[in-house]
Design a protein around this motif. Structure first.
Motif, PDB file in Angstrom:
ATOM      1  N   ASP B 326      10.670   0.621   7.077  1.00  0.00           N
ATOM      2  CA  ASP B 326       9.778   1.796   6.991  1.00  0.00           C
ATOM      3  C   ASP B 326       9.165   1.914   5.595  1.00  0.00           C
ATOM      4  O   ASP B 326       7.985   2.228   5.456  1.00  0.00           O
ATOM      5  N   GLY B 330       5.392   1.747   4.714  1.00  0.00           N
ATOM      6  CA  GLY B 330       4.786   3.005   4.262  1.00  0.00           C
ATOM      7  C   GLY B 330       5.004   4.180   5.194  1.00  0.00           C
ATOM      8  O   GLY B 330       4.130   5.033   5.322  1.00  0.00           O
ATOM      9  N   ARG B 331       6.187   4.233   5.853  1.00  0.00           N
ATOM     10  CA  ARG B 331       6.461   5.345   6.775  1.00  0.00           C
ATOM     11  C   ARG B 331       7.576   6.233   6.247  1.00  0.00           C
ATOM     12  O   ARG B 331       8.570   5.753   5.716  1.00  0.00           O
ATOM     13  N   GLU B 338       5.547  13.188  10.540  1.00  0.00           N
ATOM     14  CA  GLU B 338       5.419  11.818  10.033  1.00  0.00           C
ATOM     15  C   GLU B 338       4.396  11.788   8.898  1.00  0.00           C
ATOM     16  O   GLU B 338       3.322  12.405   9.015  1.00  0.00           O
ATOM     17  N   ASN B 340       2.540   9.277   5.702  1.00  0.00           N
ATOM     18  CA  ASN B 340       2.324   7.905   5.230  1.00  0.00           C
ATOM     19  C   ASN B 340       2.587   7.853   3.734  1.00  0.00           C
ATOM     20  O   ASN B 340       1.975   8.594   2.973  1.00  0.00           O
ATOM     21  N   THR B 341       3.510   6.997   3.356  1.00  0.00           N
ATOM     22  CA  THR B 341       3.641   6.700   1.929  1.00  0.00           C
ATOM     23  C   THR B 341       2.802   5.442   1.698  1.00  0.00           C
ATOM     24  O   THR B 341       2.245   4.903   2.649  1.00  0.00           O
ATOM     25  N   ASN B 343       2.119   1.792   1.583  1.00  0.00           N
ATOM     26  CA  ASN B 343       2.867   0.602   2.017  1.00  0.00           C
ATOM     27  C   ASN B 343       2.829  -0.481   0.926  1.00  0.00           C
ATOM     28  O   ASN B 343       2.003  -0.438   0.020  1.00  0.00           O
TER      29      ASN B 343
END
Lengths: 66, 526
Positions: B326, B330-331, B338, B340-341, B343
Protein backbone atom coordinates in the motif's frame (compact mmCIF):
# COMPACT_ATOMS: atom_id res chain seq x y z
CA UNK A 1 44.77 32.26 43.03
CA UNK A 2 43.65 30.54 46.20
CA UNK A 3 40.64 29.12 44.35
CA UNK A 4 42.87 27.72 41.59
CA UNK A 5 45.17 26.18 44.15
CA UNK A 6 42.20 24.61 45.96
CA UNK A 7 40.90 23.17 42.70
CA UNK A 8 44.34 21.78 41.84
CA UNK A 9 44.71 20.23 45.30
CA UNK A 10 41.23 18.75 45.07
CA UNK A 11 42.05 16.88 41.87
CA UNK A 12 45.61 16.08 42.96
CA UNK A 13 44.51 14.53 46.27
CA UNK A 14 41.69 12.75 44.53
CA UNK A 15 43.95 11.11 41.96
CA UNK A 16 46.57 10.25 44.59
CA UNK A 17 44.08 8.46 46.80
CA UNK A 18 42.59 6.35 44.03
CA UNK A 19 42.91 2.58 44.23
CA UNK A 20 40.95 0.92 41.44
CA UNK A 21 41.01 4.26 39.64
CA UNK A 22 44.66 3.80 38.64
CA UNK A 23 43.81 0.73 36.56
CA UNK A 24 40.93 2.63 35.04
CA UNK A 25 43.11 5.62 34.20
CA UNK A 26 45.60 3.28 32.54
CA UNK A 27 42.78 1.82 30.43
CA UNK A 28 41.49 5.30 29.61
CA UNK A 29 45.01 6.41 28.64
CA UNK A 30 45.60 3.45 26.34
CA UNK A 31 42.14 3.81 24.83
CA UNK A 32 42.54 7.54 24.14
CA UNK A 33 46.01 6.93 22.69
CA UNK A 34 44.70 4.29 20.29
CA UNK A 35 41.67 6.41 19.33
CA UNK A 36 43.36 9.79 18.91
CA UNK A 37 47.01 9.04 18.18
CA UNK A 38 46.56 5.99 15.94
CA UNK A 39 43.07 5.75 14.52
CA UNK A 40 42.46 9.48 14.12
CA UNK A 41 45.89 10.27 12.67
CA UNK A 42 46.35 7.29 10.35
CA UNK A 43 42.86 6.11 9.44
CA UNK A 44 40.25 8.78 10.08
CA UNK A 45 41.29 11.89 8.22
CA UNK A 46 38.36 14.06 7.11
CA UNK A 47 37.37 13.16 3.55
CA UNK A 48 36.51 16.74 2.55
CA UNK A 49 39.26 19.33 2.24
CA UNK A 50 39.70 23.06 1.74
CA UNK A 51 37.44 26.00 2.48
CA UNK A 52 33.70 25.66 3.08
CA UNK A 53 33.13 26.57 -0.55
CA UNK A 54 35.53 23.82 -1.68
CA UNK A 55 33.76 21.31 0.53
CA UNK A 56 30.37 22.37 -0.82
CA UNK A 57 31.71 21.84 -4.37
CA UNK A 58 33.03 18.38 -3.51
CA UNK A 59 29.70 17.35 -1.97
CA UNK A 60 27.76 18.83 -4.91
CA UNK A 61 29.90 16.81 -7.30
CA UNK A 62 29.54 13.65 -5.22
CA UNK A 63 25.79 13.96 -4.88
CA UNK A 64 25.10 14.80 -8.50
CA UNK A 65 27.35 12.20 -10.11
CA UNK A 66 25.30 9.32 -8.67
CA UNK B 1 31.43 -0.07 -8.56
CA UNK B 2 31.81 -3.25 -6.51
CA UNK B 3 34.35 -1.53 -4.28
CA UNK B 4 31.85 1.29 -3.60
CA UNK B 5 29.16 -1.22 -2.66
CA UNK B 6 31.63 -3.09 -0.48
CA UNK B 7 32.70 0.20 1.12
CA UNK B 8 29.05 1.06 1.85
CA UNK B 9 28.40 -2.32 3.46
CA UNK B 10 31.61 -2.23 5.52
CA UNK B 11 30.98 1.38 6.57
CA UNK B 12 27.49 0.43 7.69
CA UNK B 13 28.81 -2.63 9.50
CA UNK B 14 31.51 -0.54 11.16
CA UNK B 15 29.07 2.13 12.29
CA UNK B 16 26.62 -0.48 13.56
CA UNK B 17 29.32 -2.36 15.45
CA UNK B 18 30.83 0.71 17.11
CA UNK B 19 27.39 2.13 17.98
CA UNK B 20 26.29 -1.19 19.48
CA UNK B 21 29.43 -1.47 21.58
CA UNK B 22 29.00 2.15 22.69
CA UNK B 23 25.44 1.33 23.64
CA UNK B 24 26.60 -1.42 25.99
CA UNK B 25 28.07 1.25 28.27
CA UNK B 26 25.68 4.19 27.91
CA UNK B 27 22.40 2.74 29.25
CA UNK B 28 24.21 1.38 32.31
CA UNK B 29 25.63 4.84 33.00
CA UNK B 30 22.16 6.38 32.68
CA UNK B 31 20.39 3.74 34.77
CA UNK B 32 23.01 3.17 37.44
CA UNK B 33 23.47 6.94 37.82
CA UNK B 34 19.85 7.28 38.92
CA UNK B 35 20.03 4.28 41.26
CA UNK B 36 23.17 5.68 42.92
CA UNK B 37 21.63 9.16 43.27
CA UNK B 38 18.54 7.71 44.98
CA UNK B 39 20.69 5.58 47.30
CA UNK B 40 22.80 8.57 48.27
CA UNK B 41 19.66 10.62 48.93
CA UNK B 42 18.42 7.92 51.30
CA UNK B 43 21.84 7.89 52.97
CA UNK B 44 21.84 11.71 53.26
CA UNK B 45 18.37 11.75 54.83
CA UNK B 46 19.38 9.15 57.36
CA UNK B 47 22.68 10.89 58.08
CA UNK B 48 20.91 14.21 58.66
CA UNK B 49 18.29 12.59 60.90
CA UNK B 50 19.81 12.24 64.38
CA UNK B 51 17.35 9.50 65.40
CA UNK B 52 18.61 7.08 62.70
CA UNK B 53 20.88 4.38 64.16
CA UNK B 54 24.52 4.76 63.12
CA UNK B 55 24.66 1.21 61.71
CA UNK B 56 21.77 1.89 59.35
CA UNK B 57 23.35 5.10 58.09
CA UNK B 58 26.60 3.24 57.44
CA UNK B 59 24.78 0.50 55.58
CA UNK B 60 23.39 3.06 53.14
CA UNK B 61 26.79 4.70 52.79
CA UNK B 62 28.32 1.32 51.96
CA UNK B 63 25.55 0.69 49.45
CA UNK B 64 26.01 4.05 47.78
CA UNK B 65 29.78 3.74 47.56
CA UNK B 66 29.70 0.21 46.17
CA UNK B 67 27.30 0.99 43.32
CA UNK B 68 29.05 4.30 42.72
CA UNK B 69 32.30 2.38 42.21
CA UNK B 70 30.69 0.14 39.58
CA UNK B 71 29.17 3.24 37.99
CA UNK B 72 32.69 4.72 37.85
CA UNK B 73 34.15 1.58 36.26
CA UNK B 74 31.49 1.55 33.57
CA UNK B 75 31.85 5.27 32.96
CA UNK B 76 35.64 5.11 32.69
CA UNK B 77 35.63 2.19 30.26
CA UNK B 78 32.79 3.60 28.16
CA UNK B 79 33.93 7.20 27.98
CA UNK B 80 35.03 8.34 24.51
CA UNK B 81 33.76 5.18 22.80
CA UNK B 82 31.19 7.46 21.14
CA UNK B 83 33.92 9.73 19.73
CA UNK B 84 34.81 7.13 17.13
CA UNK B 85 31.32 7.48 15.66
CA UNK B 86 32.13 11.13 14.96
CA UNK B 87 35.38 10.08 13.25
CA UNK B 88 33.36 7.74 11.06
CA UNK B 89 30.98 10.56 10.14
CA UNK B 90 33.89 12.70 8.97
CA UNK B 91 35.74 9.99 7.04
CA UNK B 92 33.22 7.40 5.84
CA UNK B 93 30.09 9.55 5.70
CA UNK B 94 31.46 12.92 4.64
CA UNK B 95 28.67 13.72 2.15
CA UNK B 96 26.17 13.15 4.91
CA UNK B 97 28.16 15.14 7.48
CA UNK B 98 28.37 18.15 5.23
CA UNK B 99 24.80 17.85 3.97
CA UNK B 100 23.25 17.87 7.48
CA UNK B 101 25.21 20.98 8.40
CA UNK B 102 24.73 22.55 11.81
CA UNK B 103 21.55 20.64 12.48
CA UNK B 104 23.63 17.63 13.35
CA UNK B 105 26.77 19.52 14.36
CA UNK B 106 25.12 21.87 16.87
CA UNK B 107 23.55 19.21 19.12
CA UNK B 108 26.75 17.14 19.03
CA UNK B 109 28.86 20.19 19.92
CA UNK B 110 26.52 21.11 22.79
CA UNK B 111 26.70 17.53 24.00
CA UNK B 112 30.50 17.51 23.84
CA UNK B 113 30.94 20.77 25.75
CA UNK B 114 28.22 19.99 28.26
CA UNK B 115 29.52 16.48 28.91
CA UNK B 116 33.06 17.75 29.39
CA UNK B 117 32.13 20.38 31.98
CA UNK B 118 29.61 18.20 33.79
CA UNK B 119 31.86 15.20 33.89
CA UNK B 120 35.02 17.00 34.91
CA UNK B 121 33.32 18.82 37.79
CA UNK B 122 30.39 16.88 39.23
CA UNK B 123 31.95 13.51 38.49
CA UNK B 124 35.11 14.56 40.33
CA UNK B 125 33.09 15.82 43.30
CA UNK B 126 31.21 12.54 43.32
CA UNK B 127 34.38 10.44 43.58
CA UNK B 128 36.93 12.73 45.25
CA UNK B 129 34.64 14.91 47.37
CA UNK B 130 33.36 12.64 50.14
CA UNK B 131 35.56 14.32 52.75
CA UNK B 132 35.64 17.79 51.20
CA UNK B 133 32.01 18.63 50.62
CA UNK B 134 28.97 18.58 52.86
CA UNK B 135 26.62 15.65 52.45
CA UNK B 136 24.04 17.89 50.77
CA UNK B 137 26.59 19.26 48.29
CA UNK B 138 27.90 15.78 47.54
CA UNK B 139 24.42 14.42 47.03
CA UNK B 140 23.64 17.34 44.70
CA UNK B 141 26.80 16.53 42.67
CA UNK B 142 25.67 12.90 42.32
CA UNK B 143 22.24 14.00 41.07
CA UNK B 144 23.84 16.47 38.70
CA UNK B 145 26.11 13.76 37.31
CA UNK B 146 23.08 11.55 36.64
CA UNK B 147 21.13 14.50 35.24
CA UNK B 148 24.08 15.64 33.10
CA UNK B 149 24.48 12.17 31.59
CA UNK B 150 20.80 12.19 30.66
CA UNK B 151 21.05 15.66 29.19
CA UNK B 152 24.04 14.55 27.09
CA UNK B 153 21.88 11.74 25.77
CA UNK B 154 19.21 14.34 24.89
CA UNK B 155 21.46 16.05 22.32
CA UNK B 156 22.58 12.82 20.72
CA UNK B 157 18.96 11.72 20.44
CA UNK B 158 17.96 15.08 18.97
CA UNK B 159 20.51 14.48 16.20
CA UNK B 160 19.30 10.92 15.66
CA UNK B 161 15.64 11.95 15.68
CA UNK B 162 16.30 14.55 13.02
CA UNK B 163 17.61 11.78 10.78
CA UNK B 164 14.40 9.82 11.39
CA UNK B 165 12.12 12.80 10.90
CA UNK B 166 13.89 15.88 9.49
CA UNK B 167 12.24 19.15 10.61
CA UNK B 168 13.18 22.78 11.24
CA UNK B 169 15.46 23.23 8.22
CA UNK B 170 15.71 24.49 4.66
CA UNK B 171 18.13 23.19 2.06
CA UNK B 172 20.54 25.82 0.75
CA UNK B 173 21.89 24.72 -2.67
CA UNK B 174 24.68 27.32 -2.52
CA UNK B 175 26.14 25.79 0.63
CA UNK B 176 24.95 22.29 -0.29
CA UNK B 177 23.73 21.82 3.23
CA UNK B 178 20.59 21.96 5.30
CA UNK B 179 20.32 25.16 7.29
CA UNK B 180 18.51 25.18 10.61
CA UNK B 181 15.49 27.49 10.52
CA UNK B 182 14.14 26.63 13.96
CA UNK B 183 16.29 25.34 16.80
CA UNK B 184 13.13 24.69 18.85
CA UNK B 185 11.60 22.54 16.08
CA UNK B 186 14.79 20.48 15.92
CA UNK B 187 15.48 20.23 19.67
CA UNK B 188 11.88 19.67 20.73
CA UNK B 189 10.48 17.70 17.82
CA UNK B 190 7.94 15.12 19.04
CA UNK B 191 10.20 12.39 17.67
CA UNK B 192 13.15 13.67 19.75
CA UNK B 193 11.10 14.13 22.93
CA UNK B 194 9.57 10.71 22.63
CA UNK B 195 12.83 9.01 21.74
CA UNK B 196 14.57 10.69 24.67
CA UNK B 197 12.06 9.46 27.25
CA UNK B 198 11.94 6.01 25.65
CA UNK B 199 15.72 5.70 25.81
CA UNK B 200 16.06 7.18 29.29
CA UNK B 201 13.34 5.08 30.91
CA UNK B 202 14.58 1.91 29.21
CA UNK B 203 18.06 2.72 30.53
CA UNK B 204 16.66 3.06 34.05
CA UNK B 205 15.20 -0.42 33.76
CA UNK B 206 18.49 -1.77 32.38
CA UNK B 207 20.53 -0.18 35.20
CA UNK B 208 18.04 -1.54 37.74
CA UNK B 209 18.19 -5.04 36.26
CA UNK B 210 21.99 -4.89 36.47
CA UNK B 211 21.81 -4.06 40.20
CA UNK B 212 19.22 -6.77 40.83
CA UNK B 213 21.30 -9.25 38.86
CA UNK B 214 24.42 -8.63 40.95
CA UNK B 215 22.29 -8.87 44.10
CA UNK B 216 20.82 -12.12 42.80
CA UNK B 217 24.33 -13.54 42.81
CA UNK B 218 24.87 -12.39 46.42
CA UNK B 219 21.56 -13.99 47.43
CA UNK B 220 22.51 -17.21 45.68
CA UNK B 221 25.83 -17.28 47.51
CA UNK B 222 24.24 -16.23 50.81
CA UNK B 223 26.55 -13.21 51.03
CA UNK B 224 25.64 -9.62 51.93
CA UNK B 225 21.95 -10.52 52.12
CA UNK B 226 20.81 -7.30 53.82
CA UNK B 227 22.89 -5.25 51.39
CA UNK B 228 21.29 -7.11 48.49
CA UNK B 229 17.74 -6.71 49.82
CA UNK B 230 18.16 -2.95 50.32
CA UNK B 231 19.71 -2.57 46.86
CA UNK B 232 16.92 -4.58 45.25
CA UNK B 233 14.31 -2.39 46.97
CA UNK B 234 15.71 0.73 45.31
CA UNK B 235 16.48 -0.95 41.99
CA UNK B 236 13.13 -2.75 41.88
CA UNK B 237 11.19 0.52 42.09
CA UNK B 238 13.49 2.30 39.62
CA UNK B 239 13.26 -0.65 37.23
CA UNK B 240 9.48 -0.90 37.44
CA UNK B 241 9.01 2.85 36.88
CA UNK B 242 11.53 2.60 34.03
CA UNK B 243 9.89 -0.33 32.25
CA UNK B 244 6.40 1.21 32.61
CA UNK B 245 7.79 4.47 31.18
CA UNK B 246 9.40 2.49 28.35
CA UNK B 247 6.06 0.88 27.50
CA UNK B 248 4.17 4.20 27.56
CA UNK B 249 6.75 5.95 25.39
CA UNK B 250 7.01 2.85 23.18
CA UNK B 251 3.29 3.18 22.55
CA UNK B 252 3.59 6.84 21.54
CA UNK B 253 6.65 5.92 19.43
CA UNK B 254 4.50 3.43 17.52
CA UNK B 255 1.94 6.16 16.78
CA UNK B 256 4.68 8.46 15.52
CA UNK B 257 6.28 5.77 13.40
CA UNK B 258 2.88 4.97 11.85
CA UNK B 259 2.49 8.63 10.94
CA UNK B 260 6.04 9.57 9.88
CA UNK B 261 7.73 6.28 8.95
CA UNK B 262 4.92 3.91 7.92
CA UNK B 263 7.35 1.72 5.97
CA UNK B 264 9.27 1.05 9.18
CA UNK B 265 6.09 -0.03 10.99
CA UNK B 266 5.13 -2.30 8.09
CA UNK B 267 8.61 -3.91 8.20
CA UNK B 268 8.45 -4.28 12.00
CA UNK B 269 5.26 -6.32 11.58
CA UNK B 270 6.03 -8.01 8.26
CA UNK B 271 2.84 -6.40 6.95
CA UNK B 272 2.67 -6.41 3.16
CA UNK B 273 -1.05 -5.87 2.62
CA UNK B 274 -2.71 -3.27 4.82
CA UNK B 275 -6.11 -3.75 6.39
CA UNK B 276 -8.60 -2.18 8.73
CA UNK B 277 -8.44 -3.71 12.19
CA UNK B 278 -4.93 -5.04 11.51
CA UNK B 279 -3.71 -7.82 13.80
CA UNK B 280 -0.47 -7.67 15.75
CA UNK B 281 1.88 -10.61 15.34
CA UNK B 282 2.69 -11.93 18.83
CA UNK B 283 4.89 -14.66 17.41
CA UNK B 284 5.63 -15.39 13.79
CA UNK B 285 8.02 -16.81 11.23
CA UNK B 286 8.41 -14.78 8.06
CA UNK B 287 8.18 -16.38 4.64
CA UNK B 288 11.61 -15.70 3.06
CA UNK B 289 10.10 -15.97 -0.44
CA UNK B 290 7.64 -13.13 0.13
CA UNK B 291 8.13 -9.98 -1.96
CA UNK B 292 5.96 -6.91 -1.97
CA UNK B 293 4.70 -7.66 -5.48
CA UNK B 294 4.09 -11.44 -5.32
CA UNK B 295 1.09 -13.32 -3.95
CA UNK B 296 2.84 -15.53 -1.42
CA UNK B 297 1.79 -15.46 2.24
CA UNK B 298 3.88 -13.12 4.37
CA UNK B 299 4.13 -15.59 7.25
CA UNK B 300 4.92 -19.29 7.47
CA UNK B 301 3.47 -19.38 10.97
CA UNK B 302 1.96 -16.75 13.23
CA UNK B 303 0.06 -16.19 16.45
CA UNK B 304 -1.86 -12.91 16.29
CA UNK B 305 -3.44 -10.47 18.68
CA UNK B 306 -6.67 -9.40 16.95
CA UNK B 307 -6.70 -5.71 15.95
CA UNK B 308 -3.55 -5.20 18.01
CA UNK B 309 -1.61 -3.37 15.28
CA UNK B 310 -4.42 -0.89 14.62
CA UNK B 311 -4.62 -0.15 18.34
CA UNK B 312 -0.83 0.19 18.54
CA UNK B 313 -0.40 2.35 15.44
CA UNK B 314 -3.48 4.55 15.47
CA UNK B 315 -5.12 3.92 18.88
CA UNK B 316 -8.24 2.72 17.10
CA UNK B 317 -9.12 -1.01 16.80
CA UNK B 318 -10.70 -0.48 13.36
CA UNK B 319 -8.07 1.86 11.90
CA UNK B 320 -6.39 1.00 8.62
CA UNK B 321 -2.68 0.23 8.80
CA UNK B 322 -0.97 0.37 5.40
CA UNK B 323 1.29 -2.52 4.40
CA UNK B 324 4.45 -2.32 2.30
CA UNK B 325 2.48 -2.75 -0.95
CA UNK B 326 0.00 0.00 0.00
CA UNK B 327 2.78 2.41 0.89
CA UNK B 328 4.63 1.78 -2.38
CA UNK B 329 1.40 2.18 -4.34
CA UNK B 330 0.40 5.29 -2.38
CA UNK B 331 -2.68 4.03 -0.49
CA UNK B 332 -3.80 4.82 3.03
CA UNK B 333 -7.05 5.28 4.86
CA UNK B 334 -7.83 7.81 7.57
CA UNK B 335 -11.15 7.75 9.49
CA UNK B 336 -12.55 5.22 7.02
CA UNK B 337 -11.85 7.45 4.02
CA UNK B 338 -9.41 6.17 1.41
CA UNK B 339 -6.70 8.71 0.69
CA UNK B 340 -3.87 8.82 -1.79
CA UNK B 341 -0.39 9.32 -0.49
CA UNK B 342 2.40 9.87 -2.99
CA UNK B 343 3.27 6.52 -4.56
CA UNK B 344 6.91 5.50 -4.79
CA UNK B 345 7.23 5.74 -8.57
CA UNK B 346 6.09 9.34 -8.32
CA UNK B 347 8.47 9.96 -5.42
CA UNK B 348 11.34 8.65 -7.56
CA UNK B 349 10.23 10.91 -10.40
CA UNK B 350 10.00 13.94 -8.11
CA UNK B 351 13.37 13.08 -6.58
CA UNK B 352 14.88 13.14 -10.07
CA UNK B 353 13.20 16.48 -10.76
CA UNK B 354 14.82 17.78 -7.56
CA UNK B 355 18.22 16.50 -8.77
CA UNK B 356 17.69 18.15 -12.12
CA UNK B 357 16.80 21.42 -10.36
CA UNK B 358 20.03 21.18 -8.35
CA UNK B 359 22.02 20.66 -11.56
CA UNK B 360 20.22 23.63 -13.13
CA UNK B 361 21.05 25.70 -10.07
CA UNK B 362 24.68 24.70 -10.37
CA UNK B 363 24.81 25.64 -14.03
CA UNK B 364 23.05 28.98 -13.43
CA UNK B 365 25.51 29.68 -10.64
CA UNK B 366 28.46 29.11 -12.95
CA UNK B 367 26.97 31.63 -15.39
CA UNK B 368 26.05 33.99 -12.51
CA UNK B 369 22.45 33.82 -13.72
CA UNK B 370 20.54 34.92 -10.60
CA UNK B 371 17.09 34.50 -12.22
CA UNK B 372 17.98 30.95 -13.23
CA UNK B 373 19.29 30.27 -9.73
CA UNK B 374 16.07 31.54 -8.13
CA UNK B 375 13.96 29.47 -10.50
CA UNK B 376 16.00 26.33 -9.83
CA UNK B 377 15.92 26.95 -6.06
CA UNK B 378 12.15 27.31 -6.09
CA UNK B 379 11.75 24.10 -8.10
CA UNK B 380 14.17 22.25 -5.84
CA UNK B 381 12.29 23.39 -2.72
CA UNK B 382 9.00 22.14 -4.21
CA UNK B 383 10.36 18.60 -4.66
CA UNK B 384 12.99 18.53 -1.94
CA UNK B 385 10.97 16.31 0.41
CA UNK B 386 11.58 13.48 -2.09
CA UNK B 387 15.18 14.38 -2.94
CA UNK B 388 16.51 11.03 -1.73
CA UNK B 389 14.20 9.01 -3.97
CA UNK B 390 16.08 10.40 -6.96
CA UNK B 391 18.92 8.01 -6.08
CA UNK B 392 16.69 4.93 -6.23
CA UNK B 393 16.38 2.86 -9.38
CA UNK B 394 13.06 1.26 -8.47
CA UNK B 395 10.50 1.35 -5.67
CA UNK B 396 11.56 -1.81 -3.84
CA UNK B 397 14.96 -0.27 -3.08
CA UNK B 398 13.08 1.81 -0.48
CA UNK B 399 11.98 -1.26 1.51
CA UNK B 400 14.03 -1.88 4.66
CA UNK B 401 15.33 -5.39 5.38
CA UNK B 402 12.08 -6.87 6.69
CA UNK B 403 13.47 -9.89 8.56
CA UNK B 404 16.18 -7.84 10.30
CA UNK B 405 13.50 -5.39 11.47
CA UNK B 406 10.71 -7.86 12.24
CA UNK B 407 12.66 -10.30 14.45
CA UNK B 408 14.50 -7.72 16.62
CA UNK B 409 11.19 -5.91 17.17
CA UNK B 410 9.50 -9.06 18.40
CA UNK B 411 12.50 -10.08 20.48
CA UNK B 412 12.49 -6.59 22.05
CA UNK B 413 8.79 -6.81 22.91
CA UNK B 414 9.12 -10.34 24.32
CA UNK B 415 12.15 -9.47 26.46
CA UNK B 416 10.57 -6.18 27.57
CA UNK B 417 7.51 -8.16 28.70
CA UNK B 418 9.79 -10.50 30.60
CA UNK B 419 11.45 -7.51 32.32
CA UNK B 420 8.05 -6.08 33.26
CA UNK B 421 6.88 -9.35 34.82
CA UNK B 422 10.20 -9.89 36.55
CA UNK B 423 10.25 -6.37 38.01
CA UNK B 424 6.64 -6.64 39.22
CA UNK B 425 7.57 -9.93 40.91
CA UNK B 426 10.72 -8.35 42.35
CA UNK B 427 8.86 -5.41 43.91
CA UNK B 428 6.21 -7.74 45.27
CA UNK B 429 8.74 -10.14 46.79
CA UNK B 430 11.05 -7.48 48.19
CA UNK B 431 8.37 -5.34 49.79
CA UNK B 432 5.85 -8.02 50.80
CA UNK B 433 7.41 -11.42 51.35
CA UNK B 434 11.17 -11.40 51.39
CA UNK B 435 11.23 -15.18 51.11
CA UNK B 436 13.99 -15.56 48.58
CA UNK B 437 14.41 -19.26 48.97
CA UNK B 438 10.74 -20.23 49.08
CA UNK B 439 10.35 -20.77 45.34
CA UNK B 440 12.62 -23.62 44.24
CA UNK B 441 13.10 -25.89 41.26
CA UNK B 442 15.05 -29.13 41.87
CA UNK B 443 16.33 -27.71 45.14
CA UNK B 444 17.62 -24.47 43.59
CA UNK B 445 16.08 -21.13 44.55
CA UNK B 446 14.41 -19.65 41.47
CA UNK B 447 14.49 -15.92 42.14
CA UNK B 448 18.27 -15.36 42.31
CA UNK B 449 18.78 -17.27 39.07
CA UNK B 450 16.05 -15.28 37.33
CA UNK B 451 17.66 -12.10 38.66
CA UNK B 452 21.07 -13.10 37.28
CA UNK B 453 19.79 -13.83 33.76
CA UNK B 454 17.68 -10.66 33.59
CA UNK B 455 20.67 -8.30 33.21
CA UNK B 456 21.84 -9.80 29.88
CA UNK B 457 18.19 -9.94 28.80
CA UNK B 458 17.91 -6.19 29.44
CA UNK B 459 20.97 -5.51 27.26
CA UNK B 460 19.71 -7.68 24.40
CA UNK B 461 16.33 -5.93 24.64
CA UNK B 462 17.96 -2.49 24.51
CA UNK B 463 20.16 -3.41 21.55
CA UNK B 464 17.18 -4.84 19.68
CA UNK B 465 15.37 -1.52 20.17
CA UNK B 466 18.16 0.32 18.37
CA UNK B 467 18.36 -2.32 15.64
CA UNK B 468 14.64 -1.79 14.94
CA UNK B 469 15.02 2.00 14.97
CA UNK B 470 18.01 2.04 12.63
CA UNK B 471 17.43 -0.89 10.28
CA UNK B 472 13.74 -0.07 10.01
CA UNK B 473 14.54 3.27 8.41
CA UNK B 474 16.87 1.88 5.76
CA UNK B 475 17.80 2.76 3.05
CA UNK B 476 17.70 6.26 4.50
CA UNK B 477 20.53 8.04 6.25
CA UNK B 478 18.09 10.97 6.41
CA UNK B 479 14.49 9.89 5.99
CA UNK B 480 13.35 10.44 2.37
CA UNK B 481 16.15 12.94 1.69
CA UNK B 482 19.41 11.03 1.61
CA UNK B 483 19.93 7.28 1.17
CA UNK B 484 23.08 5.65 2.49
CA UNK B 485 24.61 5.27 -0.98
CA UNK B 486 24.57 9.07 -1.34
CA UNK B 487 25.80 9.64 2.22
CA UNK B 488 29.02 7.63 1.78
CA UNK B 489 32.42 9.19 1.06
CA UNK B 490 34.67 8.07 -1.77
CA UNK B 491 36.59 5.70 0.48
CA UNK B 492 38.27 2.45 -0.37
CA UNK B 493 36.74 -0.62 1.23
CA UNK B 494 40.16 -1.91 2.39
CA UNK B 495 40.64 0.92 4.84
CA UNK B 496 37.15 0.52 6.27
CA UNK B 497 37.62 -3.24 6.64
CA UNK B 498 40.90 -2.75 8.48
CA UNK B 499 39.48 -0.20 10.91
CA UNK B 500 36.42 -2.39 11.43
CA UNK B 501 38.65 -5.11 12.84
CA UNK B 502 40.75 -2.63 14.84
CA UNK B 503 37.57 -1.33 16.48
CA UNK B 504 36.30 -4.84 17.02
CA UNK B 505 39.53 -5.74 18.81
CA UNK B 506 39.71 -2.49 20.82
CA UNK B 507 36.10 -2.55 21.96
CA UNK B 508 36.18 -6.24 22.78
CA UNK B 509 39.25 -5.60 24.95
CA UNK B 510 37.42 -2.74 26.68
CA UNK B 511 34.37 -4.89 27.28
CA UNK B 512 36.44 -7.73 28.69
CA UNK B 513 38.33 -5.26 30.91
CA UNK B 514 35.04 -3.86 32.21
CA UNK B 515 33.59 -7.29 32.90
CA UNK B 516 36.84 -8.39 34.58
CA UNK B 517 37.12 -5.32 36.83
CA UNK B 518 33.44 -5.40 37.74
CA UNK B 519 33.48 -9.11 38.58
CA UNK B 520 36.52 -8.54 40.78
CA UNK B 521 34.75 -5.71 42.58
CA UNK B 522 31.60 -7.76 43.04
CA UNK B 523 33.40 -10.90 44.23
CA UNK B 524 35.73 -9.03 46.58
CA UNK B 525 33.09 -6.90 48.24
CA UNK B 526 33.69 -6.84 51.99
Amino acid sequence: MKILSNIFNFYYDGFRSMTIGRTLWLIIGIKLFVIFAILRVFFFQPALHGSDEDKACQVRENLLKQ
Amino acid sequence: MNDILTAIDWSRAQFAMTAMYHWLFVPLTLGLGLVVAIMETIYARKKLNPSTPQSETEEWLDLTKFWMRLFGVNFAIGVATGIVLEFEFGTNWSNYSWFVGDIFGAPLAIEGIFAFFCESTFFAVMFFGWEKFSIRQHCAATWLTAFGASLSAWWILVANSWMQHPVGMDFDPAQMRNVMTSFVDVALSPTAVNKFFHVITSSWSLGACFVISVCGWYLLKGRHTQFAVKSIKVAGVVGLVGILGTMITGDSSAVQVTKDQPMKLAAMEGLYEGKQGADLVAFGILNPGKKWDNDQDAMLFEIKIPKGLSILGRHDPDAFIPGIKDIIEGRDMIDGQEINTVNYNERILRGRIAHKALRDYNQAREYKDSIGMDRATEKLARHYQFFGYGYLGKADEAIPPVAMTFYPFHIMVALGTWMLLFLIATVWIVFRRQEWTKYQIAGYPVYPWLAIITAPIAWVCSQCGWIVAELGRQPWAIQDIMPVQAAISSVGSGNVKLTFFIFLFLFTCLLLAEIGIMLKQIKNKK
